[in-house]
Design a protein around this motif. Structure first.
Motif, PDB file in Angstrom:
ATOM      1  N   UNK A   1       3.897 -12.544   2.900  1.00  0.00           N
ATOM      2  CA  UNK A   1       4.542 -11.296   2.480  1.00  0.00           C
ATOM      3  C   UNK A   1       4.520 -11.119   0.970  1.00  0.00           C
ATOM      4  N   UNK A   2       4.016 -12.124   0.290  1.00  0.00           N
ATOM      5  CA  UNK A   2       4.011 -12.074  -1.174  1.00  0.00           C
ATOM      6  C   UNK A   2       2.587 -12.091  -1.706  1.00  0.00           C
ATOM      7  N   UNK A   3       1.689 -11.485  -0.975  1.00  0.00           N
ATOM      8  CA  UNK A   3       0.318 -11.473  -1.448  1.00  0.00           C
ATOM      9  C   UNK A   3      -0.106 -10.058  -1.794  1.00  0.00           C
TER      10      UNK A   3
ATOM     11  N   UNK B   1       0.007 -11.250 -13.391  1.00  0.00           N
ATOM     12  CA  UNK B   1       1.407 -11.309 -13.802  1.00  0.00           C
ATOM     13  C   UNK B   1       2.219 -10.788 -12.623  1.00  0.00           C
ATOM     14  N   UNK B   2       3.208 -11.550 -12.216  1.00  0.00           N
ATOM     15  CA  UNK B   2       4.044 -11.137 -11.085  1.00  0.00           C
ATOM     16  C   UNK B   2       5.405 -10.703 -11.633  1.00  0.00           C
ATOM     17  N   UNK B   3       5.775  -9.492 -11.321  1.00  0.00           N
ATOM     18  CA  UNK B   3       7.038  -8.937 -11.805  1.00  0.00           C
ATOM     19  C   UNK B   3       7.888  -8.554 -10.602  1.00  0.00           C
ATOM     20  N   UNK B   4       9.092  -9.088 -10.588  1.00  0.00           N
ATOM     21  CA  UNK B   4      10.039  -8.734  -9.524  1.00  0.00           C
ATOM     22  C   UNK B   4      10.899  -7.569 -10.003  1.00  0.00           C
ATOM     23  N   UNK B   5      11.026  -6.587  -9.150  1.00  0.00           N
ATOM     24  CA  UNK B   5      11.814  -5.402  -9.496  1.00  0.00           C
ATOM     25  C   UNK B   5      12.807  -5.140  -8.374  1.00  0.00           C
ATOM     26  N   UNK B   6      13.989  -4.726  -8.749  1.00  0.00           N
ATOM     27  CA  UNK B   6      15.031  -4.483  -7.748  1.00  0.00           C
ATOM     28  C   UNK B   6      15.838  -3.253  -8.130  1.00  0.00           C
TER      29      UNK B   6
ATOM     30  N   UNK C   1      16.806  -2.711  -2.764  1.00  0.00           N
ATOM     31  CA  UNK C   1      15.342  -2.765  -2.692  1.00  0.00           C
ATOM     32  C   UNK C   1      14.829  -3.899  -3.566  1.00  0.00           C
ATOM     33  N   UNK C   2      13.817  -4.559  -3.076  1.00  0.00           N
ATOM     34  CA  UNK C   2      13.130  -5.566  -3.894  1.00  0.00           C
ATOM     35  C   UNK C   2      11.631  -5.305  -3.807  1.00  0.00           C
ATOM     36  N   UNK C   3      11.032  -5.191  -4.961  1.00  0.00           N
ATOM     37  CA  UNK C   3       9.586  -4.972  -5.041  1.00  0.00           C
ATOM     38  C   UNK C   3       8.954  -6.104  -5.839  1.00  0.00           C
ATOM     39  N   UNK C   4       7.689  -6.302  -5.592  1.00  0.00           N
ATOM     40  CA  UNK C   4       6.883  -7.177  -6.447  1.00  0.00           C
ATOM     41  C   UNK C   4       5.730  -6.343  -6.992  1.00  0.00           C
ATOM     42  N   UNK C   5       5.498  -6.514  -8.270  1.00  0.00           N
ATOM     43  CA  UNK C   5       4.394  -5.776  -8.901  1.00  0.00           C
ATOM     44  C   UNK C   5       3.430  -6.804  -9.464  1.00  0.00           C
ATOM     45  N   UNK C   6       2.197  -6.730  -8.984  1.00  0.00           N
ATOM     46  CA  UNK C   6       1.161  -7.647  -9.450  1.00  0.00           C
ATOM     47  C   UNK C   6       0.303  -6.919 -10.475  1.00  0.00           C
ATOM     48  N   UNK C   7       0.247  -7.474 -11.650  1.00  0.00           N
ATOM     49  CA  UNK C   7      -0.558  -6.870 -12.717  1.00  0.00           C
ATOM     50  C   UNK C   7      -1.710  -7.818 -13.022  1.00  0.00           C
TER      51      UNK C   7
ATOM     52  N   UNK D   1       6.479  -3.666  -1.457  1.00  0.00           N
ATOM     53  CA  UNK D   1       7.907  -3.716  -1.133  1.00  0.00           C
ATOM     54  C   UNK D   1       8.167  -4.978  -0.328  1.00  0.00           C
ATOM     55  N   UNK D   2       9.021  -5.818  -0.849  1.00  0.00           N
ATOM     56  CA  UNK D   2       9.309  -7.085  -0.181  1.00  0.00           C
ATOM     57  C   UNK D   2      10.471  -6.933   0.785  1.00  0.00           C
ATOM     58  N   UNK D   3      11.498  -6.231   0.351  1.00  0.00           N
ATOM     59  CA  UNK D   3      12.697  -6.167   1.186  1.00  0.00           C
ATOM     60  C   UNK D   3      13.466  -4.886   0.893  1.00  0.00           C
ATOM     61  N   UNK D   4      14.074  -4.363   1.934  1.00  0.00           N
ATOM     62  CA  UNK D   4      15.002  -3.229   1.812  1.00  0.00           C
ATOM     63  C   UNK D   4      16.155  -3.517   2.764  1.00  0.00           C
TER      64      UNK D   4
END
Lengths: 267, 58
Positions: B41-43, A147-152, A196-202, A213-216
């Motif tokens: 960057x998305x892995x 599950x991919x969750x984008x968090x900002x 901030x943008x994060x991705x959380x892989x569950x 952390x994808x971007x700051x």
């Protein structure tokens, strides 16, 4: 009397020490500690040359009792590195914000993680000389396993931000996610913050979470006023002043009003 | 004379008020930043990218 009794014993002890020292010196010297394997020079077949001793007798070289060197595994073949699951699409992050804002007015900061137009990627590998040998690399689809969750989050001091906390949205394949923040400056000044943008892989099976952390991105927002008036106050003064200025400054406005009143009264 | 002063005062108030209105209703300029993000960057984070856990030695 006592001295005469001790003297032979002392002599005996001294002799014993001399004998022990002599025996220890004749024993084999301790070998130097073995060097670590990493520092050992590469083993090469040692060819011992016959030597001559002092008496002129030819001494045959000692037999090499070291084990034969172990052959290294052949690494010249194709290497298959571990391919980690990845998101099979190219994405684009768009941040939209007002660099200048009126004091007292709220505004919107928008962060969008969207799929690029050429989002579908066919990863290929293998280049040799001028001939490009395309070979499709099978990268496991991350959406299938996680599950991919984008968090900002929008961190900025001095501005009222809503929502102030971390915002989460599920990220599906081919879908975009948009984060919106409403900002309201408390006063005039320059404000600096970070989006901030994060991705959380569950993991779908184990539930293990892996955040990245994808971007700051740094954001500078300036809050301004006009002659000391905030946005809402300036608009109020503008409307009121326009009416007043029209009444006062219009050359025939008073005459027109009087004429209209006279006409109305005459009826 | 008083009529002329009144007209000048009215025009001055009108000009200032219109300036307030223009400033108050003007749309704010917006800045847009676009950042392409490669799939690499998305892995999933590899074990090499993780920081070692800090230990306290007493």
């Amino acid at each position: 009397m006592i001295r005469s009794a001790l003297f032979p014993r002392i002599i005996f002890c001294l002799l014993l020490m001399i004998v022990l020292t002599a025996c220890g010196g004749a024993a084999a010297a301790p070998e130097p500690p073995e060097a670590p394997a990493a520092e050992a020079p590469p083993e090469s077949p040692v060819v011992a040359q016959p030597t001559q001793d002092i008496q002129g007798e030819v001494v045959s070289p000692p037999v090499n009792t070291h084990p034969a060197p172990t052959a290294l595994p052949n690494t010249s073949g194709p290497v298959n590195p571990t391919i980690h699951p990845a998101i099979p699409e190219r994405r684009r992050l768009t941040l939209e914000f007002p660099p200048r804002i009126r004091a007292g007015d709220s505004d919107i900061v928008r962060l969008t993680l969207e799929v690029d137009e050429l989002g579908t990627i066919t990863p290929t590998a293998g280049v040799e000389g001028n001939l490009v040998q395309g070979e499709v690399v099978q990268i496991p689809n991350l959406y299938d396993t996680h599950h991919v969750i984008a968090e900002a989050r929008f961190d900025i001091a001095g501005l009222e931000v809503a929502p102030p906390d971390l915002v989460s949205q599920p990220l599906a394949q081919g879908q975009s996610v948009t984060f919106l923040w409403s900002i309201l400056p408390e006063g005039v000044g320059n404000y600096r913050g970070t989006v901030w943008l994060y991705l959380r892989f569950v993991d779908k099976i184990s539930g293990e979470e892996n955040p990245i952390t994808v971007s700051a991105q740094s954001v500078d927002i300036e809050s301004v006023n006009f002659l000391g008036f905030s946005g809402s106050l300036a608009r109020s003064f503008g409307v009121t002043g326009s009416i007043l200025g029209t009444v006062i400054g219009f050359p025939f406005f008073e005459d027109i009003v009087k004429f209209l009143f006279k006409r109305r009264n005459s009826r | 004379m008083s009529r002329r002063i009144r007209i000048l005062l009215g025009v001055l108030i009108l000009v200032i008020s219109i300036s307030f209105l223009i400033w108050g209703f003007a749309p704010t300029r917006r800045e847009t930043r676009v950042q392409p993000i490669a799939p690499s960057e998305l892995q999933l984070p590899t074990p090499e990218t993780r920081l070692p856990e800090l230990g306290v030695v007493l």
